[in-house]
Design a protein around this motif. Sequence first.
Motif, short mmCIF file in Angstrom:
data_model
loop_
_atom_site.label_atom_id
_atom_site.label_comp_id
_atom_site.label_asym_id
_atom_site.label_seq_id
_atom_site.Cartn_x
_atom_site.Cartn_y
_atom_site.Cartn_z
N LEU A 193 -11.12 1.97 6.11
CA LEU A 193 -10.29 2.39 5.18
C LEU A 193 -10.45 2.23 3.66
O LEU A 193 -10.68 2.97 2.70
N SER A 194 -11.11 0.92 3.36
CA SER A 194 -11.35 0.41 2.03
C SER A 194 -12.70 1.18 1.67
O SER A 194 -12.73 1.55 0.40
N ALA B 234 -2.14 3.93 4.58
CA ALA B 234 -2.40 3.69 5.98
C ALA B 234 -3.04 2.16 5.98
O ALA B 234 -3.06 1.67 7.35
N ALA B 235 -3.49 1.61 5.20
CA ALA B 235 -3.97 0.07 5.23
C ALA B 235 -2.96 -0.89 5.49
O ALA B 235 -3.19 -1.91 5.85
N VAL B 236 -1.54 -0.50 5.03
CA VAL B 236 -0.51 -1.34 5.26
C VAL B 236 -0.36 -1.46 6.82
O VAL B 236 -0.27 -2.95 7.32
N ARG C 57 -1.00 -5.07 9.33
CA ARG C 57 -0.49 -5.64 10.09
C ARG C 57 -0.79 -5.84 11.84
O ARG C 57 -0.72 -6.80 12.40
N ALA C 58 -1.53 -4.49 12.18
CA ALA C 58 -2.15 -4.42 13.33
C ALA C 58 -3.13 -5.43 13.46
O ALA C 58 -3.35 -6.44 14.47
N MET C 59 -4.09 -5.99 12.35
CA MET C 59 -4.73 -6.87 12.38
C MET C 59 -3.92 -8.40 12.59
O MET C 59 -4.46 -9.20 13.41
N ASP D 134 1.69 -0.34 15.32
CA ASP D 134 0.98 -0.29 13.95
C ASP D 134 -0.17 0.82 13.85
O ASP D 134 -0.23 1.46 12.95
N LEU D 135 -0.97 0.84 14.84
CA LEU D 135 -2.11 1.85 15.07
C LEU D 135 -1.40 3.33 15.01
O LEU D 135 -1.99 4.38 14.64
N GLN D 136 -0.28 3.56 15.99
CA GLN D 136 0.41 4.55 15.75
C GLN D 136 1.08 5.32 14.10
O GLN D 136 0.71 6.35 14.08
#
Length: 200
Positions: A58-59, A85-87, A91-93, A139-141
Amino acid sequence: MTDHIGRAGLEKDELYAVAREFDQLRVQITIPQAASDLLDLVTASRQLTTLTGLVKDLSDEVLFRAVDDDPGLDFGPVIDAYTSAAVPAGRAMENYTEAYAQFGFLRRFAEAPESADLRDARAAAFHVVQERMELVRDDLQEVSDTLRGAADRLDGTPPRVLAALSRSARPTNSIYRLPTEAPAPGPVRLAYTPAPRHGR
């Protein structure tokens, strides 16, 4: 002038492709219903590596466009999609690493002598894994939905058509800038040249 026709389509395709990668990881992540369903540390480590790579992607997508100084393109809508989308990706991480810590705890005490305290600690760790893995999937969804939604809204109206539209009719989610028109030439002014003087 560079021909940018089709660039919007390419950007859409890339957004959809990145969304699919997050979907693929989501499919691999399951919510354990019993202790026997828990991932081993090798599988969990591989999933975490994949997730870390996707966040980096993403980055990278943002960086690639942020340094592009093509005057005919405005990557604002695309960059906004990836940064938004990085937000949920972040959170998923966070949620995955919380579960990952519990995998490490369960591995460490897998062969420890049984006790009431250890049973309680294992049960607590299991419930944390359940909760966090469910959050990771959510989060991934959200990442995927964010990227797909942005791709669906991205406008591909060609630059010359944009220029012909009235300001109120122009789409706001276009990556194309209006073609810059050369300033109209002003009236030609000749330097004053005095008429030649003839002798009398």
